[in-house]
Design an enzyme around this catalytic site. Structure first.
Site, PDB file in Angstrom:
ATOM      1  N   LEU A  67       0.824  -1.202   0.000  1.00 29.83           N
ATOM      2  CA  LEU A  67       0.000   0.000   0.000  1.00 29.83           C
ATOM      3  C   LEU A  67       0.857   1.248   0.000  1.00 29.83           C
ATOM      4  CD1 LEU A  67      -2.902   1.069   0.044  1.00 29.83           C
ATOM      5  CD2 LEU A  67      -2.734   1.171   2.534  1.00 29.83           C
ATOM      6  N   TYR A 111      -0.303   7.594   1.038  1.00 33.58           N
ATOM      7  CA  TYR A 111      -0.037   9.008   0.816  1.00 33.58           C
ATOM      8  C   TYR A 111      -1.090   9.889   1.470  1.00 33.58           C
ATOM      9  CZ  TYR A 111       3.485   7.768  -2.692  1.00 33.58           C
ATOM     10  OH  TYR A 111       4.588   7.289  -3.329  1.00 33.58           O
ATOM     11  N   ILE A 152       4.267  -1.537   3.510  1.00 32.01           N
ATOM     12  CA  ILE A 152       3.820  -0.153   3.424  1.00 32.01           C
ATOM     13  C   ILE A 152       4.857   0.668   2.673  1.00 32.01           C
ATOM     14  CG2 ILE A 152       3.350   1.965   4.740  1.00 32.01           C
ATOM     15  CD1 ILE A 152       1.114  -0.038   5.009  1.00 32.01           C
ATOM     16  N   LYS A 153       4.385   1.436   1.700  1.00 29.55           N
ATOM     17  CA  LYS A 153       5.252   2.374   0.974  1.00 29.55           C
ATOM     18  C   LYS A 153       4.880   3.786   1.396  1.00 29.55           C
ATOM     19  CE  LYS A 153       6.646   4.754  -2.919  1.00 29.55           C
ATOM     20  NZ  LYS A 153       6.193   6.017  -3.520  1.00 29.55           N
ATOM     21  N   GLN A 154       5.874   4.526   1.876  1.00 33.02           N
ATOM     22  CA  GLN A 154       5.624   5.856   2.405  1.00 33.02           C
ATOM     23  C   GLN A 154       6.755   6.801   2.016  1.00 33.02           C
ATOM     24  OE1 GLN A 154       3.876   8.500   3.200  1.00 33.02           O
ATOM     25  NE2 GLN A 154       2.734   7.284   4.732  1.00 33.02           N
TER      26      GLN A 154
END
Length: 359
Positions: free
Chosen positions: A203, A206, A240-242
């Site tokens: 995910l 953003y 998790i992509k942040q």
């Protein structure tokens, strides 16, 4: 000294920040985290509700490329042809209008996986799906409509991703936007279906709302992005992509701007769990990923004048904070192919180095 694939050490790349980034001890002790390791899937996910097919898909992600079996990930993401337009993304290097070159860059770069659109992966599926893990990005915000709407819309189905041989699906939620409730529901349903079919889930967490733009850009606030991460793992994102945090106390800034309390936080977040050091700010993001049980990969950011320094700096911060890798797009594909490969290798060298430790 910490060596890299070039003649320069990691300290050389970091320059005046080397001592601060490489020698810092984090505010929150690393003993509170679940840290990346070679047995990551068995240690973390084998005790979860993920079925054996998901475990196999996760293991494939973590067992590919130069970072294979380290617990770390290096991923090439190319969804910008929709998110930013094909012209803005590929005119700097037109070879990437051809989907095969996108996949080849990920392979030559030693990546764990390539994350891109249904169209790109569908066009190359039979030749490459068995050579490198595919991650289908399910939703996008397209900018051709007028007036412009910043809304993540499903472009593909989970079943299409499974049919073309993907091992994982990815999606974006714009937390804080008027559309976020619908996006949460759509992505939660998609992730449930992906897990049922045996695919892993990633995910992009953003923030998107003009109220976050105050004296500083609080879209990059550690406390707000941390909460976005916490919602992301709640709908069972495996990874998790942040974006890398740049500031903190977004709750306070927004509350001041609107003249009333916004959201809920606790003073201990700012006094005991974080400082203004980038490693502490990123560690707070990791904490919100179930103390690292869901791996945190940070974004490499847009392409600029100091891409190599910026990418290595981000990798050092992510690794020392307890994250599990970097996702690097425009910095790699908006330059010469060989230079893109070199940048991937330099990023991966950070995670392969025993001298860059968790803070």
């Amino acid at each position: 000294m910490v060596a890299t694939s070039s003649s320069k050490t990691i300290a050389d790349w970091l320059g005046s920040e080397a001592d601060s980034l490489l020698g810092y001890t984090a505010k929150v002790d690393k003993g509170q985290l679940h840290l990346p390791s070679s047995d990551w899937v068995e240690r973390i996910f084998a005790q979860s509700d993920r079925n054996p097919q998901v475990l196999r898909s996760l293991q494939q992600l973590y067992s590919t490329g130069r970072l294979a079996n380290t617990g770390y990930l290096s991923i090439l993401p190319v969804d910008q042809g929709i998110e930013h337009s094909g012209a803005a993304s590929f005119a700097p290097n037109p070879i990437y209008f051809d989907p095969e070159n996108i996949v080849n860059l990920a392979i030559a770069g030693g990546c764990n996986a390539v994350a891109t659109t249904l169209g790109v992966l569908g066009m190359t599926s039979r030749r490459y799906a068995h050579k490198i893990p595919f991650i289908v990005k399910l939703n996008h915000s397209e900018l051709l409509s007028y007036p412009s709407e910043y809304d993540q819309t499903l472009f593909a189905s989970v079943d299409q991703a499974w049919d073309l041989g993907a091992v994982a699906v990815g999606a974006t939620i714009y937390f804080g936007s008027p559309e976020s409730t619908r996006q949460i529901q759509e992505v939660s349903a998609a992730f449930s279906r992906a897990h049922a079919l045996g695919m892993a889930t990633i995910l992009w967490c953003y923030l998107r709302n003009d109220v976050f733009k105050q004296d500083k850009d609080y879209h990059l606030a550690a406390d707000l992005t941390g909460q976005a991460n916490h919602i992301g793992v709640t709908i069972e994102a495996d990874i998790i992509k942040q974006k890398l945090p740049q500031v903190n106390n977004g709750y306070g800034a927004v509350s001041k701007a609107i003249g009333e309390r916004y959201g809920r936080t606790d003073e201990k977040v700012y006094s005991e769990l974080t400082t203004d050091h980038p490693i502490d700010l990123t560690r707070y993001q990791v904490l919100n990923c179930y103390a690292g049980r869901a791996g945190l990969i940070n974004s490499g950011g847009s392409s600029g004048d100091n891409d190599f320094v910026d990418a290595i700096r981000t990798a050092v911060i992510n690794k020392r904070a307890g994250g599990c890798g970097l996702i690097s797009g425009r910095k790699t594909f908006q330059r010469d192919f060989k230079e893109g490969v070199k940048l991937f290798h330099l990023i991966q060298d950070v995670y392969l180095s025993d001298e860059v430790t968790v803070a």
